[in-house]
Motif scaffolding. Structure first.
Motif, PDB file in Angstrom:
ATOM      1  N   ALA A 136      47.300 -12.756   9.820  1.00  0.00           N
ATOM      2  CA  ALA A 136      46.652 -13.458  10.935  1.00  0.00           C
ATOM      3  C   ALA A 136      45.175 -13.093  10.920  1.00  0.00           C
ATOM      4  N   GLY A 137      44.401 -13.776  11.770  1.00  0.00           N
ATOM      5  CA  GLY A 137      42.975 -13.493  11.813  1.00  0.00           C
ATOM      6  C   GLY A 137      42.699 -12.041  12.174  1.00  0.00           C
ATOM      7  N   ALA A 138      43.329 -11.583  13.250  1.00  0.00           N
ATOM      8  CA  ALA A 138      43.074 -10.214  13.703  1.00  0.00           C
ATOM      9  C   ALA A 138      43.517  -9.200  12.647  1.00  0.00           C
ATOM     10  N   GLY A 245      31.896 -10.642   8.818  1.00  0.00           N
ATOM     11  CA  GLY A 245      31.848 -11.982   9.406  1.00  0.00           C
ATOM     12  C   GLY A 245      33.227 -12.382   9.894  1.00  0.00           C
ATOM     13  N   ASP A 246      33.324 -12.739  11.173  1.00  0.00           N
ATOM     14  CA  ASP A 246      34.564 -13.338  11.661  1.00  0.00           C
ATOM     15  C   ASP A 246      34.488 -14.815  11.287  1.00  0.00           C
ATOM     16  N   GLY A 247      35.252 -15.188  10.270  1.00  0.00           N
ATOM     17  CA  GLY A 247      35.169 -16.549   9.729  1.00  0.00           C
ATOM     18  C   GLY A 247      36.202 -17.495  10.316  1.00  0.00           C
ATOM     19  N   LEU A 271      43.529 -19.272   8.044  1.00  0.00           N
ATOM     20  CA  LEU A 271      44.083 -20.472   7.387  1.00  0.00           C
ATOM     21  C   LEU A 271      44.724 -21.370   8.429  1.00  0.00           C
ATOM     22  N   HIS A 272      45.305 -20.739   9.491  1.00  0.00           N
ATOM     23  CA  HIS A 272      46.023 -21.505  10.511  1.00  0.00           C
ATOM     24  C   HIS A 272      45.064 -22.183  11.485  1.00  0.00           C
ATOM     25  N   LYS A 273      43.768 -21.974  11.340  1.00  0.00           N
ATOM     26  CA  LYS A 273      42.829 -22.769  12.140  1.00  0.00           C
ATOM     27  C   LYS A 273      42.107 -23.721  11.185  1.00  0.00           C
ATOM     28  N   THR A 274      41.286 -23.156  10.320  1.00  0.00           N
ATOM     29  CA  THR A 274      40.411 -23.973   9.467  1.00  0.00           C
ATOM     30  C   THR A 274      41.189 -24.879   8.517  1.00  0.00           C
TER      31      THR A 274
HETATM   32  C1  LIG Z   1      36.818 -16.447  16.418  1.00  0.00           C
HETATM   33  C2  LIG Z   1      38.203 -15.890  16.257  1.00  0.00           C
HETATM   34  N1  LIG Z   1      38.365 -14.682  15.696  1.00  0.00           N
HETATM   35  C3  LIG Z   1      39.586 -14.151  15.536  1.00  0.00           C
HETATM   36  C4  LIG Z   1      40.712 -14.812  15.936  1.00  0.00           C
HETATM   37  C5  LIG Z   1      42.049 -14.131  15.800  1.00  0.00           C
HETATM   38  O1  LIG Z   1      42.902 -14.807  14.968  1.00  0.00           O
HETATM   39  P1  LIG Z   1      44.483 -14.650  15.101  1.00  0.00           P
HETATM   40  O2  LIG Z   1      44.860 -15.273  16.406  1.00  0.00           O
HETATM   41  O3  LIG Z   1      45.023 -15.369  13.936  1.00  0.00           O
HETATM   42  O4  LIG Z   1      44.790 -13.184  15.060  1.00  0.00           O
HETATM   43  C6  LIG Z   1      40.606 -16.088  16.518  1.00  0.00           C
HETATM   44  C7  LIG Z   1      41.799 -16.817  16.971  1.00  0.00           C
HETATM   45  O5  LIG Z   1      41.789 -17.896  17.412  1.00  0.00           O
HETATM   46  C8  LIG Z   1      39.307 -16.635  16.689  1.00  0.00           C
HETATM   47  O6  LIG Z   1      39.124 -17.831  17.247  1.00  0.00           O
END
Ligand SMILES: Cc1ncc(COP(=O)(O)O)c(C=O)c1O
Length: 491
Positions: A136-138, A245-247, A271-274
């Protein structure tokens, strides 16, 4: 049943003794009693006909709201339409029936896909290496900050433990830093929504000896591209720090700007957003982490590489390797493979031109919507936005109406509400991200609804205070609902 509950009979309530949804085959073994205690009298199975069953679940599915039902402008979540071909590809039998313990020789197709996804992400972001491990992003953030720390330890600077995080960062940034054991120092924004350069300079000087680096969400959570990236990364690097960078908001930049060229040393993708893979309910997602030459050796592994000894000219052999100074594994096996197939499909379907158009339309749509409503909803950082923007959910002449009331009323108009009360630096924030996949008609209908709601706020504020009126669930006490979930049916 109270006012605030779904008015849908539960499956136990439509149950009638003797009804059955499936024709059971004749018994072809001797009848036997089940062992004592296996069947609990207080847990009866519902008895329903096939038609009851189908209607029940179809009704339930209709209570659900998703991108396939309507507009979903949930800022920071990029709820774009997910093309169905992604789903078809990830369900191909050759992918579905893979097992992570198979020998490399037997999974060359899957490794090919992972290798080229790594290559695409390297090219898109301007980086030297990519690991697809984080889920995941985090999770990508956590991997990234651990890599930054490992880099500092490797060069004999183990005492460094400070990460600078602007107040416009996504909430996961300070959370990941704290989880990694490092210290977060917050940096304020200036009145244009950029990182305040004077405050950054002061923080860099104060923490110079302890600086691991800075985490920057760009575009930030105000939907703004920082106008001083070069100065920011110059300052952080000058003090021995690295730029994270938070991408997650890369759909604003695809094909236009590459974070690796802008001074970032490490970045995660969502990947689950972009790249259009589903991300409801918290997952499964995928947050690959990308690194510059300086940090590539620290990437989590394994990553996919070409084995020159087992390749010939037109048949590369793919193998799994651990980068030499890797922070190790951050996920069992190889990450969320099904999500990778979807993202790979999306990238291949669009190609370089299509990806660039994603960014252009994401930015155009957000700016169009912002201009349609900003006469009524104040936009505190009023400049060209990227893929999203933040306005205040307050209406002049309607002092009792809050962002929450506006959001609840939007449900009556058939729209999913925007993100509320985030980022924290905007009062009564409404964070709106229309995404690139919405048509002008949809954007206009949403803007019209927001303008109509502003009018209602003035003339009949109770309509908003009591909204939603025509949704299956009325206004909930959200905090109580989250803390006291009712997960069991009690007859
Ligand atoms: C700018 C940003 N950074 C980090 C995250 C965290 O990603 P995740 O929810 O996949 O952990 C998000 C989630 O929407 C986000 O918008």
């Amino acid at each position: 049943m109270g006012d605030d509950r779904v008015v849908e009979p539960l499956i136990f309530e439509i149950s009638r003794p003797g009804r059955c949804a499936v024709p059971l085959p004749d018994l072809d073994v001797p009848e036997a009693d089940l062992p004592e205690g296996l069947v609990r009298e207080d847990l009866p199975l519902p008895e329903v006909s096939e038609q009851d069953l189908i209607r029940h679940y179809t009704h339930l599915s209709q209570l659900n709201y998703g991108v396939d039902v309507g507009f979903y402008p949930l800022g920071s979540c990029t709820m774009k339409y997910n093309p169905k071909i992604n789903e078809e590809m990830c369900r191909l039998p050759g992918f579905v029936h893979l097992h992570p313990y198979q020998d490399e020789e037997t999974v060359q197709g899957a490794l090919f896909l992972m290798y080229y996804l790594q290559e695409f992400l390297k090219e898109i972001g301007g980086f030297a290496g990519v690991s697809l491990q984080p889920a995941a992003g985090a999770h990508g953030e956590l991997a990234g900050v651990l890599m930054m720390r490992a880099y500092q330890i490797d060069r004999g600077e183990a005492h460094r433990d400070v990460i600078l995080v602007p107040d416009s960062a996504h909430g996961t940034n300070p959370a990941s830093t704290t989880m990694s054991g490092m210290r977060v120092i917050e940096v304020p924004s200036d009145d244009r929504g950029n990182v305040d350069l004077a405050a950054l300079k002061a923080a860099c000087e104060e923490h110079s000896d302890h600086l691991v680096g800075m985490m920057l969400t760009n575009p930030n959570t105000l939907g703004l591209f920082d106008e001083h990236l070069e100065e920011i990364s110059g300052l952080v690097h000058e003090h021995g720090g690295l730029m994270y960078g938070d991408g997650a908001n890369m759909n604003a930049l695809l094909g236009i700007a590459r974070p690796g060229d802008l001074g970032f040393d490490v970045l995660h993708y969502n990947l689950h957003k972009t790249f259009s893979t589903p991300h409801g309910g918290g997952g499964p997602g995928s947050g690959p982490v990308a690194a510059s030459e300086r940090l590539a050796d620290f990437l989590p592994g394994p990553i996919v590489a070409v084995d020159p000894d087992r390749s010939d000219e037109d048949a590369p052999f793919f193998t799994l390797v651990m980068p030499p100074k890797s922070i190790g594994r951050v996920k069992a096996f190889y990450g969320h493979f099904g999500v990778m197939v979807r993202a790979y499909t999306y990238i291949r379907m669009l190609g370089p031109e299509g990806l660039r158009r994603v960014a252009e339309y994401a930015v155009l749509n957000a700016n169009y919507l912002m201009h349609r409503i900003k006469g009524m909803y104040r936009v505190p950082y009023d400049r060209t936005c990227m893929h999203e923007f933040v306005c205040e959910g307050r209406i002049p002449d309607a002092p009792d109406v809050r962002a929450l009331d506006i959001s609840k009323r939007l449900i009556d108009y058939g729209f999913h509400p925007p993100t509320n009360y985030f980022p924290l630096i905007v009062r009564e924030a409404l964070m709106i991200e229309p995404t690139e996949t919405e048509s002008k008609e949809t954007l206009d209908a949403f803007a019209d609804a927001l303008l109509k709601i502003a009018e209602e706020a003035r003339t009949n504020p109770d309509l908003l205070h009591e909204a939603p009126h025509n949704a299956p669930v009325r206004r909930l006490d959200e905090v109580r609902a989250a803390k006291e979930l009712i997960l069991r049916w009690e007859g």
